[in-house]
Design an enzyme around this catalytic site. Structure first.
Site, mmCIF file in Angstrom:
data_model
loop_
_atom_site.group_PDB
_atom_site.id
_atom_site.type_symbol
_atom_site.label_atom_id
_atom_site.label_comp_id
_atom_site.label_asym_id
_atom_site.label_seq_id
_atom_site.Cartn_x
_atom_site.Cartn_y
_atom_site.Cartn_z
ATOM 1 N N CYS A 40 0.831 -1.266 -0.079
ATOM 2 C CA CYS A 40 -0.011 0.098 0.001
ATOM 3 C C CYS A 40 0.880 1.377 -0.088
ATOM 4 O O CYS A 40 1.415 1.626 0.864
ATOM 5 C CB CYS A 40 -0.920 -0.024 1.418
ATOM 6 S SG CYS A 40 -1.851 1.263 1.722
ATOM 7 N N CYS A 43 -0.038 3.849 2.615
ATOM 8 C CA CYS A 43 0.431 3.532 3.924
ATOM 9 C C CYS A 43 1.867 3.828 4.069
ATOM 10 O O CYS A 43 2.377 4.205 5.307
ATOM 11 C CB CYS A 43 0.313 1.916 4.102
ATOM 12 S SG CYS A 43 -1.373 1.266 3.894
#
Length: 113
Positions: A40, A43
């Site tokens: 991600c 993230c």
């Protein structure tokens, strides 16, 4: 740090999983939990901000990270549908939630920190 005795820490950040999650969020101080995954990109943008928070507010705020790929049951239990999702807990109860990558000041404001 006595409350989290025996829990793995790296750079003042707790690695939370099915075995220790409930213990981690029960602390008397605010606990900020980052639900993330290695693939991600947003993230990866939020992670350094949370690492800074853990360093700057050591002893006042606990920062924990939950890898959703390795701990899908926790993510499901808390209704995490998108990542990153950052949830602030106080005494085991959800207080606030942020979904997505935000600048540090906005992230802290929305979490109530």
């Amino acid at each position: 740090m006595g409350e989290l005795e025996g829990i793995s820490l790296a750079n003042n950040v707790v690695t939370a999983d099915q075995n220790n999650f409930n213990q981690v969020i029960q602390g008397t101080q605010p606990v900020v939990v980052d639900f993330w995954a290695s693939w991600c990109m947003p993230c990866r943008m939020v992670s350094p901000i949370l690492d800074e928070l853990a360093e700057e507010r050591q002893g006042a705020v606990t920062v924990a990270k939950v890898n959703v790929d390795e701990n899908p049951a926790i993510a499901s239990q808390y209704g995490v549908m998108s990542i990153p999702t950052i949830i602030r807990f106080q005494a085991g109860e959800e207080v606030s939630r942020v979904v997505g990558a935000l600048p540090k000041a906005e992230l802290l404001r929305r979490l109530g920190l």
